[in-house]
Design an enzyme around this catalytic site. Structure first.
Site, PDB file in Angstrom:
ATOM      1  N   PHE A   7       0.844  -1.195   0.000  1.00  0.00           N
ATOM      2  CA  PHE A   7       0.000   0.000   0.000  1.00  0.00           C
ATOM      3  C   PHE A   7       0.880   1.246   0.000  1.00  0.00           C
ATOM      4  O   PHE A   7       1.761   1.388   0.840  1.00  0.00           O
ATOM      5  CB  PHE A   7      -0.940   0.028   1.217  1.00  0.00           C
ATOM      6  CG  PHE A   7      -1.960   1.133   1.107  1.00  0.00           C
ATOM      7  CD1 PHE A   7      -3.128   0.945   0.396  1.00  0.00           C
ATOM      8  CD2 PHE A   7      -1.719   2.374   1.675  1.00  0.00           C
ATOM      9  CE1 PHE A   7      -4.050   1.982   0.248  1.00  0.00           C
ATOM     10  CE2 PHE A   7      -2.631   3.414   1.535  1.00  0.00           C
ATOM     11  CZ  PHE A   7      -3.808   3.211   0.831  1.00  0.00           C
ATOM     12  N   CYS A  89      -4.187   9.051  -1.043  1.00  0.00           N
ATOM     13  CA  CYS A  89      -3.001   8.188  -1.097  1.00  0.00           C
ATOM     14  C   CYS A  89      -3.268   6.997  -2.013  1.00  0.00           C
ATOM     15  O   CYS A  89      -4.178   7.044  -2.842  1.00  0.00           O
ATOM     16  CB  CYS A  89      -2.647   7.735   0.314  1.00  0.00           C
ATOM     17  SG  CYS A  89      -4.002   6.857   1.109  1.00  0.00           S
ATOM     18  N   PHE A 225      -9.323   0.769   9.632  1.00  0.00           N
ATOM     19  CA  PHE A 225      -9.514  -0.142   8.494  1.00  0.00           C
ATOM     20  C   PHE A 225      -9.315  -1.580   8.929  1.00  0.00           C
ATOM     21  O   PHE A 225      -8.706  -1.865   9.963  1.00  0.00           O
ATOM     22  CB  PHE A 225      -8.522   0.204   7.371  1.00  0.00           C
ATOM     23  CG  PHE A 225      -8.785   1.535   6.716  1.00  0.00           C
ATOM     24  CD1 PHE A 225      -9.526   1.613   5.535  1.00  0.00           C
ATOM     25  CD2 PHE A 225      -8.299   2.708   7.268  1.00  0.00           C
ATOM     26  CE1 PHE A 225      -9.775   2.844   4.935  1.00  0.00           C
ATOM     27  CE2 PHE A 225      -8.535   3.940   6.677  1.00  0.00           C
ATOM     28  CZ  PHE A 225      -9.270   4.007   5.505  1.00  0.00           C
ATOM     29  N   SER A 231      -7.267   6.364   9.983  1.00  0.00           N
ATOM     30  CA  SER A 231      -7.302   7.755   9.524  1.00  0.00           C
ATOM     31  C   SER A 231      -8.148   8.564  10.485  1.00  0.00           C
ATOM     32  O   SER A 231      -9.184   8.074  10.951  1.00  0.00           O
ATOM     33  CB  SER A 231      -7.967   7.863   8.143  1.00  0.00           C
ATOM     34  OG  SER A 231      -7.150   7.301   7.153  1.00  0.00           O
ATOM     35  N   HIS A 244      -2.896   9.948   9.179  1.00  0.00           N
ATOM     36  CA  HIS A 244      -3.155   8.708   8.441  1.00  0.00           C
ATOM     37  C   HIS A 244      -2.041   7.723   8.754  1.00  0.00           C
ATOM     38  O   HIS A 244      -0.869   8.092   8.713  1.00  0.00           O
ATOM     39  CB  HIS A 244      -3.237   8.980   6.944  1.00  0.00           C
ATOM     40  CG  HIS A 244      -4.346   9.924   6.623  1.00  0.00           C
ATOM     41  ND1 HIS A 244      -5.643   9.511   6.526  1.00  0.00           N
ATOM     42  CD2 HIS A 244      -4.348  11.263   6.464  1.00  0.00           C
ATOM     43  CE1 HIS A 244      -6.407  10.560   6.294  1.00  0.00           C
ATOM     44  NE2 HIS A 244      -5.651  11.633   6.256  1.00  0.00           N
TER      45      HIS A 244
END
Ligand SMILES: C[S@@+](CC[C@H](N)C(=O)[O-])C[C@H]1O[C@@H](n2cnc3c(N)ncnc32)[C@H](O)[C@@H]1O
Length: 365
Positions: A7, A89, A225, A231, A244
């Site tokens: 990521f 992002c 998440f 976040s 974040h």
């Protein structure tokens, strides 16, 4: 999303200031402390259309007195009467959303752009990005279609660096405007464990990590998440901060950004470093000509940051017509080259990352 997938945490950041109708900003009044609707009158469906174009969506919203704050699937959006900040992002396409933002602003009566900033750190895997984000020069060419701007790479060509595109105008703003961004990598494993899904709620993570204490009393809304990643946006009056977290060890990254006005940012910077415990970090400070501490170099006390266990490797100051921008890069005294080599090895074992680096970069458009 699979925990093992690569990521790209490093965000693209776009900030656009629109001229108030009849330049109604009162001298000395903070431009974002304005009861006017301005950009906040853009209908939600239109905002969602802009985010669709950027390839992200709204996860949570908060409507403050002077600011609408959105936590996104990939970072954050803040809308005040005359300023929009979009931070995205992953492999989002931020800049193609720009013409939609400009059109939506025009439709609520804001037809002139006062100032704009586009910035980002160098990506971990640049060739995974899509047009126009495959290269800073490509981004500059894209922005040059719309603006007569200036573009700077700051930092090391063969190391950590940060890019900025902005206008170089004299503005009518008569009050201080400062943005501080801290971009942290090689983060402490124990500190990062807090940002994996567990029995804690996202709110509890905010409280237990110390994030809730950065600005006591700020309204924070957050998202945790699955299986990891966090976040949050915080709103306090006309100011914000946003954090974040990408906690995966192979490519851990945390960003902190705020526009709160302070005479000395050192305590806030030390608090953020203490929460996340980075092995390395870059900091950039944008300060306009009315900043209380003068130019961006004076925003924090370097000796105190070094006293907290960080060594400065790079520092550059960029002087614009109405502002100065500082870029600095630091490494923790406990971070070693061996750790860098180990991280590199671990990164090679991330299935997604390996496949990505094996793919040749696309030819420039
Ligand atoms: C918090 S989000 C926002 C990224 C932010 N720019 C940063 O600092 O890295 C990224 C983190 O959430 C994780 N994540 C899990 N599901 C995700 C999803 N559907 N979209 C984006 N990120 C997700 C990613 O693996 C990563 O650790």
């Amino acid at each position: 999303m699979d925990n093992n997938d690569f990521f790209e945490g490093q965000e693209k950041l776009l900030e656009v200031w629109f001229k108030p109708p009849n330049s109604t900003i009162t001298p000395g009044k903070h431009p974002h402390r304005d009861d006017a609707q301005g950009l906040r009158a853009i209908p939600r469906a239109r905002v969602e259309g802009i985010l669709d174009e950027a390839k992200c969506c709204i996860l949570d919203a908060f409507h403050g007195d002077f600011m609408d704050s959105y936590v996104l699937s990939e970072s954050s959006l803040f809308i005040t009467a005359y300023r929009i900040i979009l931070k995205t992002c992953g492999t989002t396409r931020l800049l193609p959303a720009l013409p939609l933002i400009v059109q939506a602003a025009a439709d609520v009566g804001l037809t002139e752009i006062d100032d704009m900033f586009f910035s980002r750190r160098e990506f971990i895997a640049p060739h995974t990005q899509e047009f126009p984000h495959r290269d800073f020069r490509e981004e500059v060419a894209y922005l040059d279609q719309y603006f007569d701007g200036v573009a700077y790479p700051l930092g090391r060509l063969n190391g950590d660096r940060w890019y900025l595109y902005t206008l170089n105008n004299q503005l009518h703003i008569t009050c201080p405007d400062v943005t501080v961004e801290i971009m942290m990598t090689s983060l402490d494993r124990t500190a990062m464990n807090a940002f994996y899904k567990s029995t804690l709620t996202a709110r509890e993570v905010t409280q237990q990590s110390g994030i809730a204490d950065i600005v006591p009393g700020a309204h924070i809304h957050e998202f945790l998440f699955d299986p990891c990643g966090y976040s949050c946006n915080a709103v306090f009056g006309e100011f914000y901060f946003t954090i974040h977290v990408t906690p995966q060890e192979e490519f851990s990254y945390v960003s902190f950004e705020t526009d709160v006005l302070k005479e000395d940012y050192t305590p806030m910077i030390l608090k953020v470093l203490d929460i996340f415990k980075p092995g390395k970090f870059s900091i950039n400070v944008f300060a306009n000509e009315h900043a209380p501490f003068g130019n961006a170099q004076n925003a924090f006390n370097i000796q105190q940051v070094q006293g907290a266990g960080f060594q400065r490797h790079d520092q550059q100051l960029c002087c614009l017509a109405h502002a100065s921008v500082l870029f600095g890069h630091f490494t923790s005294n406990t971070h070693t080259a061996i750790e860098d080599a180990e991280q590199h090895q671990r990164r090679q074992r991330v299935p997604g990352y390996k496949a990505l680096v094996a793919t040749p970069p696309p030819a420039a458009a």
